[in-house]
Structure formats: structure tokens, C-alpha cells
Design an enzyme around this catalytic site. Structure first.
Site, PDB file in Angstrom:
ATOM      1  N   ASP A   1      21.909  49.109   8.725  1.00 45.56           N
ATOM      2  CA  ASP A   1      20.464  49.032   8.975  1.00 45.56           C
ATOM      3  C   ASP A   1      19.879  47.909   8.132  1.00 45.56           C
ATOM      4  OD1 ASP A   1      20.116  50.131   6.363  1.00 45.56           O
ATOM      5  OD2 ASP A   1      20.239  52.156   7.184  1.00 45.56           O
TER       6      ASP A   1
ATOM      7  N   LYS B   1      18.825  49.987  13.235  1.00 45.33           N
ATOM      8  CA  LYS B   1      18.931  51.445  13.370  1.00 45.33           C
ATOM      9  C   LYS B   1      17.546  52.088  13.424  1.00 45.33           C
ATOM     10  CE  LYS B   1      19.730  54.292   9.724  1.00 45.33           C
ATOM     11  NZ  LYS B   1      20.447  54.872   8.586  1.00 45.33           N
TER      12      LYS B   1
ATOM     13  N   HIS C   1      19.213  54.247  -3.883  1.00 46.30           N
ATOM     14  CA  HIS C   1      18.937  54.049  -2.456  1.00 46.30           C
ATOM     15  C   HIS C   1      17.999  52.860  -2.228  1.00 46.30           C
ATOM     16  CE1 HIS C   1      18.536  54.899   1.729  1.00 46.30           C
ATOM     17  NE2 HIS C   1      17.225  55.010   1.611  1.00 46.30           N
TER      18      HIS C   1
ATOM     19  N   THR D   1      24.867  58.038  10.716  1.00 45.08           N
ATOM     20  CA  THR D   1      24.676  56.579  10.719  1.00 45.08           C
ATOM     21  C   THR D   1      25.994  55.873  11.014  1.00 45.08           C
ATOM     22  OG1 THR D   1      22.874  56.792   9.132  1.00 45.08           O
ATOM     23  CG2 THR D   1      23.949  54.632   9.253  1.00 45.08           C
TER      24      THR D   1
ATOM     25  N   ARG E   1      15.832  55.852  12.988  1.00 47.48           N
ATOM     26  CA  ARG E   1      16.137  57.242  12.623  1.00 47.48           C
ATOM     27  C   ARG E   1      15.338  58.179  13.511  1.00 47.48           C
ATOM     28  NH1 ARG E   1      18.893  60.253   9.385  1.00 47.48           N
ATOM     29  NH2 ARG E   1      19.871  58.618   8.180  1.00 47.48           N
TER      30      ARG E   1
HETATM   31  C1  R5P Z   1      19.873  55.244   5.041  1.00 50.32           C
HETATM   32  O1  R5P Z   1      18.916  54.530   4.840  1.00 50.32           O
HETATM   33  C2  R5P Z   1      21.056  55.287   4.131  1.00 50.32           C
HETATM   34  O2  R5P Z   1      21.356  54.036   3.616  1.00 50.32           O
HETATM   35  C3  R5P Z   1      22.270  55.858   4.849  1.00 50.32           C
HETATM   36  O3  R5P Z   1      22.579  55.036   5.943  1.00 50.32           O
HETATM   37  C4  R5P Z   1      22.006  57.247   5.357  1.00 50.32           C
HETATM   38  O4  R5P Z   1      21.263  57.945   4.441  1.00 50.32           O
HETATM   39  C5  R5P Z   1      23.277  57.981   5.646  1.00 50.32           C
HETATM   40  O5  R5P Z   1      22.957  59.268   6.111  1.00 50.32           O
HETATM   41  P1  R5P Z   1      23.789  59.940   7.275  1.00 50.32           P
HETATM   42  O6  R5P Z   1      25.240  59.868   6.869  1.00 50.32           O
HETATM   43  O7  R5P Z   1      23.283  61.351   7.332  1.00 50.32           O
HETATM   44  O8  R5P Z   1      23.504  59.187   8.521  1.00 50.32           O
END
Ligand code: R5P
Length: 311
Positions: A170, A193, A131, A227, A195
Site C-alpha cells: 500500500d 490498497k 506503524h 493484505t 481497506r
Molecule cells: C496496514 O497499513 C499495515 O501496514 C498492514 O498492511 C496491515 O495492518 C496488515 O494487516 P492484515 O494482515 O490484517 O491485512
């Protein structure tokens, strides 16, 4: 290859382990990975590992804690049985998003996982699209952090509409989107983005030109799909064509992620098999195997070759 090696797998993705083993001309080693009646993890190696190079295959995908404990138990068993070295192959590294405290009295779980792995004797880690790159620094042990970008780009080449832009959902994914853009010869666009919670995000700005363009949205993972859903809406509102392709390394698809991605504008969703994808009967979904990449990393590791070109 000049060392004797054995591959064991936990229960997270045995199919990937078998594919990798067969690429290396081997079979997955015999072991029991089960549960005692009270839920404790029960592990037993059914073959000798003395002085052998051992690879433990296990993505720490949901259920994250169960898969993590299986990996720790396997590593402890191998170390106590006198193996030469334990390398854990963790195609998807769970808890990777918990990589900082955010000033809110939170743990840094990615660091806790790194510590646990080292305590049980894991002395090398192979993983794919962490990540954040700093997780590598949570380990004292060497970490070979591979990327699925070239694998997915190869699968994307014949699927992309003309006039495509690569979209980072993001700012954290700009580096990855830039790699896709370079690999595919396309421009890149970034979404801003915010959160709101673990399951809710909000796109506030589209940075770059998407009007009348097809979009390839890339990310490291799809978890709840929030996302992606927000990104799709923001791109369409900014005038993008309803021709969207999604490519991510880790397809976790938790909760109603599939529903969120089943938007009429989404033509295809590409993920790799770092995580075992349970989804069936979803024509837009394509699972591209990461096995050749991981097998070649393991091969190079055993022959003491350089893994640089795989990063
Ligand atoms: C965030 O920083 C990650 O790169 C993904 O965008 C995120 O974790 C995806 O999670 P979700 O599908 O729950 O939005």
C-alpha cells in the site's frame, strides 16, 4: 557500558529478552508477572533496582491489553522502587494502527498508550518499525525507533530469485519498500490498497512492472494476512511469476493468517522475533532474530552513544 542496569521482561516474549540479555552479558532480572484469581495483573520485583538503569522488555502483541498492563505495572513498580531511569523496549508497538481519528468519532489509541507509558514513569522508549513515524511525536519522552529492514535484507540476500521486484502492499509502506529496494539493488512497485474493513482489503491497481518478475512483498506486519492474500492475487493477475517471498517485521498471524499465506506461489515468509511466533511445522516460515539490533541500541543508550546508524 558505564551504568548498572537490570532487564525485566513481561510475558509477551521472554525468549527474546533472554537472548538480548545474554548479548549484553547479563541475565533477565527476577520478578513475578502473574495474575490474581480475578484476572488483575500481579507484579513483584524480586531484586533491588535502586539507582539502576532499568530496561523493561515487552511487545504489546496479542493479547494487547494484558501485555500493555503488565508493562505499565512493571514500570510503576520500578519507579516506586527508586530506579534511576525506566526505558521500555517495545519491539512491537500495539495499537500503532490507531494513529488518527479518520473523522469517525474514534479514539487515537496510540496516543493513549504513549500517555499511559509516560504517566507510570517510562522516560525512554526503544521500538522497531512503528506503524507510522508520527507515533514518536505522541511521546514527550525520547523514542528510539529502530528498523528491521537491514536485518531482514541480510537474511534475504541468499534467498532472492533473480529478477526480483520489491512490492509495497500500500502507499503507506512505500518508504519501507524503497529502503528494501535500495538495500537489495532491486526496483520497487506499489499496490493501491483499499481497506474495506478490519479484516478485508482490496487491491485496485498495481503501479509498476511485475510481468514475469519474482516479487518480494514487504510490510511492517502481518495481522490477519488479508493484505498479503490480496497482494499475492493482484501480483499474479498482473503476470508476476509464482515465486513470491514475503518479508515483514512483525508476524502477528492472527485468525487464519497462516492459511491465507499458504499459497502455492509463496516460497518463503520471513518475520523477525519482535513478536513471539507460535506457528510450528511451517517450512516456509523463517524467524530472524532482532536481538543484536536491540542489544546494540541498549548498549549505545547506556554509553550515551549515537543510535543514528540503527534507525
Ligand atoms: C496496514 O497499513 C499495515 O501496514 C498492514 O498492511 C496491515 O495492518 C496488515 O494487516 P492484515 O494482515 O490484517 O491485512
Amino acid at each position: 557500558m558505564n551504568r548498572e542496569f537490570t532487564i525485566f521482561t513481561g510475558t509477551a516474549n521472554p525468549a527474546l529478552a533472554r537472548t538480548i540479555a545474554s548479548k549484553l552479558g547479563a541475565q533477565v532480572g527476577a520478578c513475578v508477572v502473574d495474575r490474581y484469581p480475578d484476572g488483575n495483573v500481579a507484579v513483584q520485583l524480586l531484586e533491588t533496582v535502586r539507582r539502576k538503569e532499568v530496561f523493561l522488555m515487552q511487545s504489546t502483541s496479542p493479547p494487547v491489553s494484558d501485555h500493555l498492563v503488565e508493562l505499565l505495572a512493571l514500570a510503576d513498580a520500578c519507579r516506586r522502587a527508586g530506579c534511576a531511569r525506566v526505558t521500555s523496549v517495545v519491539p512491537y508497538f500495539g495499537h500503532g494502527r490507531a494513529d488518527k481519528r479518520n473523522g469517525r468519532r474514534e479514539p487515537i489509541m496510540a496516543r493513549v498508550v504513549a500517555d499511559l507509558m509516560e504517566i507510570v514513569g517510562i522516560s525512554h522508549v526503544i521500538t522497531v518499525d512503528l506503524h507510522t513515524p508520527q507515533i514518536e511525536g505522541f511521546f514527550h519522552a525520547p523514542v528510539d525507533s529502530l528498523t528491521a529492514v537491514p536485518t531482514l535484507c541480510q537474511a534475504l540476500r541468499d534467498r532472492l530469485p533473480a529478477n526480483v521486484v520489491v512490492v509495497s502492499p500500500d502507499v503507506g509502506r512505500v518508504g519501507m519498500a524503497t529502503r528494501y529496494a535500495q538495500c537489495l539493488g532491486a526496483p520497487a512497485v506499489v499496490l493501491h490498497k483499499r481497506r474495506v474493513s478490519g479484516v478485508e482489503t482490496q487491491v485496485t491497481h498495481v503501479v509498476g512492472e511485475v510481468s514475469d518478475r519474482s516479487c518480494l512483498i514487504v510490510d511492517d506486519m502481518i495481522s490477519t494476512g488479508g493484505t498479503m492474500a490480496e497482494s499475492i492475487t493482484a501480483l499474479l493477475n498482473a503476470g508476476a511469476r509464482p515465486e513470491i517471498i514475503v518479508a515483514v517485521t512483525h508476524g502477528l498471524f492472527v485468525r487464519d493468517a497462516r492459511k491465507k499465506l499458504s499459497h502455492p506461489a509463496v516460497r518463503e515468509v520471513l518475520v523477525t522475533d519482535t513478536v513471539c511466533v507460535p506457528e510450528r511445522d511451517w517450512p516456509q516460515l523463517h524467524v530472524i532474530t532482532i536481538a543484536p539490533l536491540i542489544a546494540s541500541a541498549m548498549e549505545k543508550l547506556m554509553s550515551d552513544g549515537s543510535l543514528g546508524e540503527l534507525y
